[in-house]
Design a protein around this motif. Sequence first.
Motif, mmCIF file in Angstrom:
data_model
loop_
_atom_site.group_PDB
_atom_site.id
_atom_site.type_symbol
_atom_site.label_atom_id
_atom_site.label_comp_id
_atom_site.label_asym_id
_atom_site.label_seq_id
_atom_site.Cartn_x
_atom_site.Cartn_y
_atom_site.Cartn_z
ATOM 1 N N GLY A 1 -4.000 9.126 -2.729
ATOM 2 C CA GLY A 1 -4.021 7.701 -2.414
ATOM 3 C C GLY A 1 -5.437 7.184 -2.623
ATOM 4 O O GLY A 1 -6.377 7.959 -2.798
ATOM 5 N N THR A 2 -5.566 5.859 -2.596
ATOM 6 C CA THR A 2 -6.862 5.262 -2.894
ATOM 7 C C THR A 2 -7.985 5.808 -2.013
ATOM 8 O O THR A 2 -9.085 6.051 -2.484
ATOM 9 N N GLY A 3 -7.678 6.002 -0.729
ATOM 10 C CA GLY A 3 -8.697 6.481 0.187
ATOM 11 C C GLY A 3 -9.185 7.863 -0.194
ATOM 12 O O GLY A 3 -10.388 8.109 -0.343
ATOM 13 N N CYS A 4 -8.255 8.784 -0.365
ATOM 14 C CA CYS A 4 -8.642 10.155 -0.684
ATOM 15 C C CYS A 4 -9.293 10.240 -2.062
ATOM 16 O O CYS A 4 -10.214 11.018 -2.260
ATOM 17 N N LEU A 5 -8.836 9.421 -2.989
ATOM 18 C CA LEU A 5 -9.460 9.405 -4.309
ATOM 19 C C LEU A 5 -10.931 9.001 -4.200
ATOM 20 O O LEU A 5 -11.794 9.558 -4.865
ATOM 21 N N ALA A 6 -11.186 8.032 -3.320
ATOM 22 C CA ALA A 6 -12.562 7.582 -3.142
ATOM 23 C C ALA A 6 -13.428 8.721 -2.610
ATOM 24 O O ALA A 6 -14.631 8.752 -2.824
ATOM 25 N N TYR A 7 -12.813 9.653 -1.897
ATOM 26 C CA TYR A 7 -13.563 10.801 -1.391
ATOM 27 C C TYR A 7 -13.543 11.975 -2.370
ATOM 28 O O TYR A 7 -13.926 13.082 -2.018
ATOM 29 N N GLY A 8 -13.005 11.763 -3.544
ATOM 30 C CA GLY A 8 -13.075 12.818 -4.561
ATOM 31 C C GLY A 8 -11.842 13.689 -4.715
ATOM 32 O O GLY A 8 -11.935 14.831 -5.156
ATOM 33 N N ALA A 9 -10.659 13.175 -4.351
ATOM 34 C CA ALA A 9 -9.454 13.997 -4.384
ATOM 35 C C ALA A 9 -9.066 14.467 -5.792
ATOM 36 O O ALA A 9 -8.504 15.548 -5.948
ATOM 37 N N SER A 10 -9.387 13.674 -6.805
ATOM 38 C CA SER A 10 -8.876 14.062 -8.124
ATOM 39 C C SER A 10 -9.564 15.328 -8.631
ATOM 40 O O SER A 10 -8.950 16.181 -9.262
ATOM 41 N N PRO B 1 -5.557 -9.677 4.220
ATOM 42 C CA PRO B 1 -6.694 -8.775 4.213
ATOM 43 C C PRO B 1 -6.590 -7.804 5.391
ATOM 44 O O PRO B 1 -6.308 -8.212 6.504
ATOM 45 N N GLY B 2 -6.805 -6.555 5.123
ATOM 46 C CA GLY B 2 -6.729 -5.569 6.194
ATOM 47 C C GLY B 2 -5.438 -4.787 6.194
ATOM 48 O O GLY B 2 -5.246 -3.888 6.992
ATOM 49 N N ALA B 3 -4.515 -5.135 5.289
ATOM 50 C CA ALA B 3 -3.240 -4.425 5.237
ATOM 51 C C ALA B 3 -3.104 -3.742 3.889
ATOM 52 O O ALA B 3 -3.416 -4.332 2.866
ATOM 53 N N PHE B 4 -2.647 -2.488 3.887
ATOM 54 C CA PHE B 4 -2.451 -1.812 2.607
ATOM 55 C C PHE B 4 -1.213 -0.933 2.589
ATOM 56 O O PHE B 4 -1.108 -0.004 1.818
ATOM 57 N N MET B 5 -0.242 -1.252 3.465
ATOM 58 C CA MET B 5 0.954 -0.400 3.511
ATOM 59 C C MET B 5 1.865 -0.623 2.310
ATOM 60 O O MET B 5 2.473 0.317 1.818
ATOM 61 N N ASP B 6 1.940 -1.855 1.826
ATOM 62 C CA ASP B 6 2.807 -2.106 0.678
ATOM 63 C C ASP B 6 2.261 -1.388 -0.548
ATOM 64 O O ASP B 6 2.996 -0.775 -1.304
ATOM 65 N N ARG B 7 0.957 -1.493 -0.691
ATOM 66 C CA ARG B 7 0.320 -0.793 -1.786
ATOM 67 C C ARG B 7 0.632 0.703 -1.714
ATOM 68 O O ARG B 7 1.041 1.315 -2.692
ATOM 69 N N SER B 8 0.471 1.286 -0.529
ATOM 70 C CA SER B 8 0.623 2.730 -0.408
ATOM 71 C C SER B 8 2.061 3.178 -0.612
ATOM 72 O O SER B 8 2.311 4.246 -1.160
ATOM 73 N N LEU B 9 3.004 2.365 -0.156
ATOM 74 C CA LEU B 9 4.408 2.718 -0.372
ATOM 75 C C LEU B 9 4.754 2.633 -1.853
ATOM 76 O O LEU B 9 5.414 3.505 -2.405
ATOM 77 N N MET B 10 4.289 1.566 -2.487
ATOM 78 C CA MET B 10 4.605 1.387 -3.898
ATOM 79 C C MET B 10 3.937 2.475 -4.731
ATOM 80 O O MET B 10 4.505 2.965 -5.698
ATOM 81 N N GLY C 1 -7.424 -3.206 -0.582
ATOM 82 C CA GLY C 1 -6.361 -2.270 -0.210
ATOM 83 C C GLY C 1 -6.839 -0.864 0.100
ATOM 84 O O GLY C 1 -6.103 0.091 -0.076
ATOM 85 N N ALA C 2 -8.070 -0.722 0.561
ATOM 86 C CA ALA C 2 -8.545 0.592 0.993
ATOM 87 C C ALA C 2 -9.226 0.412 2.340
ATOM 88 O O ALA C 2 -10.283 0.963 2.613
ATOM 89 N N CYS C 3 -8.582 -0.407 3.180
ATOM 90 C CA CYS C 3 -9.194 -0.898 4.406
ATOM 91 C C CYS C 3 -9.686 0.205 5.332
ATOM 92 O O CYS C 3 -10.602 -0.001 6.115
ATOM 93 N N ALA C 4 -9.042 1.384 5.262
ATOM 94 C CA ALA C 4 -9.439 2.456 6.165
ATOM 95 C C ALA C 4 -10.866 2.913 5.902
ATOM 96 O O ALA C 4 -11.497 3.524 6.744
ATOM 97 N N LEU C 5 -11.377 2.611 4.709
ATOM 98 C CA LEU C 5 -12.708 3.081 4.342
ATOM 99 C C LEU C 5 -13.789 2.035 4.576
ATOM 100 O O LEU C 5 -14.939 2.259 4.259
ATOM 101 N N GLY C 6 -13.410 0.889 5.069
ATOM 102 C CA GLY C 6 -14.306 -0.254 5.126
ATOM 103 C C GLY C 6 -15.684 0.039 5.680
ATOM 104 O O GLY C 6 -15.824 0.938 6.489
#
Lengths: 156, 624
Positions: free
Chosen positions: B39-48, B226-235, A125-130
Amino acid sequence: MSVNKDSIYNIVDEVVVKHNGDPSMLVAMLQDVQAQLYFLPRESIVRIAEKLDIPLTRVYSVATFFRAFSLKPRGKHNLKVCMGTACHVRGAEKVLDKIETELCVCAGETTKDMKYTIETANCVGACALGPVVVVDNEFVGQMTTDKVKTILEKCN
Amino acid sequence: MVNIEMETCRLTDYADLESYRANLQAKKTENKVITICCGTGCLAYGASKIGQSFKDEIKNQGLEGTVSVKFTGCQGFCERGPLVVIRPENILYQRVKPEDVSRIVTETIRNDLILDDLLYTIPSTNEKVRCEEDVPFYKKQLRLVFGTNGYIDPTSLDDYIQAGGYQALNKVLSSMSPDEVVDEIKISGLRGRGGGGFATGAKWEITREAPGELKYVICNCDEGDPGAFMDRSLMEGNPHSIIEGMVIAAYAVGARQGYIYIRNEYPVALKNSEIAIKKAEEKGLLGKNILGTGFDFSIKISRGGGAFVCGESTALMASIEGRTGEPRANYIHTSEKGLWERPTLLNNVETLANIPLIINKGAEWFYGIGTGNSKGTKIFSLVGKVHNTGLIEVPMGITLREIIYEIGGGIPGGKKFKAVQTGGPSGGCLPEEKLDLSVDFDELSRAGSMMGSGAMIVMDEDNCMVDIARYFLSFLEEESCGKCVPCREGLKRMRQILDRIIEGKGQDEDIELLIDLSESLTMGALCGLGGSAGNPVLSTIRHFKDEYVAHIQEKRCPAGVCKPLIRYYIVEANCNGCSLCIKECPADAISFQGKKQPVKLDQDKCTKCGACYDICRLNAVEVK
Ligand code: SF4
Ligand code: SF4
Ligand code: SF4
Ligand code: FES
Ligand code: FES
């Protein structure tokens, strides 16, 4: 990790109580047990079946059906390599290959020293970073083969 | 501060909620809000880390009470994370680092100066863009459902109420009969966003009319695609919008109990929805006697174990009942006989998030957006080989070209576009000729793909379509529950044929055989997983037959992907002997030939891992 029977029973019993002994919460119970033991030892499965008074085969079938569960011990560090489509098209296969060669074990296995377990996921669920590798719950995005050594060293 | 909840009082009627909202809006004292995407993406880049620094800095500079810091869910533009947006001006800073924080507070917050180096730059014109809404990525979007993510703290009910939340529920309970609600959804033309695109209003009506005292509403947040994360992001980012949608649905169909089925791998979604349920209960917006109307509805969370087949309604319900998630024959629809054999309404996250909007703004308004039979907007996850990856929300009817080139910014690295895969493992790949297709449920199916959950994976010339077909087959083979023979055996056989092709042992009749097998699967499989498994194969054969032919007849992989058919070479003219690749090669296949001399690659030792190709900065490694 060596956990004795009694402590496994204790953990299972607590989890069962937390979910009010409701057999429909079986999946959640197994998840909670696994969260504490990192895998589902044989004793834990037997104990849950007893406690809930349901057939052992039913617990076993649920525990083997969902990929989130592991019946084998896992290492201290968990490397989850995403093999979802978005990661696949950006070279996830190569990343997995590299991790496997570095650690000399295949996906799904644990290194002899119990330090690393390699797993694959179908999309984290972090597909944008793949391509994505989740190292002990931390997401590492835009993975390349040459970053593998660094992330393994960081686990120390 | 908006982040602190007002006193925990229960709202006991319609007027109560409205005065509570008015109160919140009047109490708002701060004039600036710094939102940090967590969100997960920004957290991975150090958002917290950045978030914490902002909190500290605001305190240090004595700005508490006039400026607030807010952690939001995914704002969509994950590619440029971590994102920081300063509201109300909506100044967008991207790729923010912890050391930028104090500058931002001093310059932008105190002195209203814009920090040019943190702005987004349009690559083609080098123009700097100041505001969120002017960034090309956002410009063509219509973010009705997803846009709120950027404004609210998902753990704060007050934030949601302040932004107009639970107004739709209020309207429904105070002035509409259940039948009227069902009609409203029918008129809006909303179709399910989870995959099949079934008319939502019709589904609600069937469940409403099904006999039985006890009925259920389930929200599907399993997101197996695989490849979809909109439900996750909305929730994660706006859980109350989904809860509000569920309560309205429950009122309409006559349910008292609901479930949110979430994958265990989505811990933030789990946590935020738990918090949201608790807070909504405390306020009397969920649980017993909702808003003093006598209507009861409560929600439980059920954790999924990550099995793709649980996207099938019958399998998902089996899993909620605590059994293995195996589909069963669906002669009687789950709307009539679902969870514990009772009438059950199963809707996807995005579908439910659309409900409050339709109620608030009216079915006619919703019907006015989109195309003939596809109304409203759709959230896509735009990922793969495209510049601006992330989540986008666009009106139905937009073209693939607009999505990939205008919103997505085109293909990186000067590569050529090859295909876009939509609809996940049940969908298909569309080639360049289809780029002007306008995206909606029907157009995509006509082109041999489908909407599915909305994964949109862009591929360039370096992706091999035979490999992609094999990828989907082995995925489905692994995920098949194995209950019926066509799926269990057919998938295996098809994967073996593709393996053979990839190994350079393809036979002339293989393509025909694959088509045959795909068709038998469509006819013989019990559930959708097997039934649509042929799609990725058929669509790649339909549009990229030449690649299959190259593999079978010339024993060649034109994209340079299929290991048995490729070799790595050193381009001597480009190599300066830097030996980076030598250190990286696990097989000791590359050897040093002297300073400034091109290195030498031993084909017999090479395992084709590609590490040398990835590490070389001078394009001196080639794959053919
Ligand atoms: S089609 Fe496949 S996944 Fe579906 S029920 Fe049959 S074997 Fe199971
Ligand atoms: S990394 Fe590239 S330039 Fe350096 S030695 Fe290897 S092939 Fe030559
Ligand atoms: S592809 Fe891998 S094994 Fe072959 S030369 Fe390059 S680094 Fe070495
Ligand atoms: S495909 Fe890898 S994170 Fe989604
Ligand atoms: S996670 Fe920050 S924009 Fe998506």
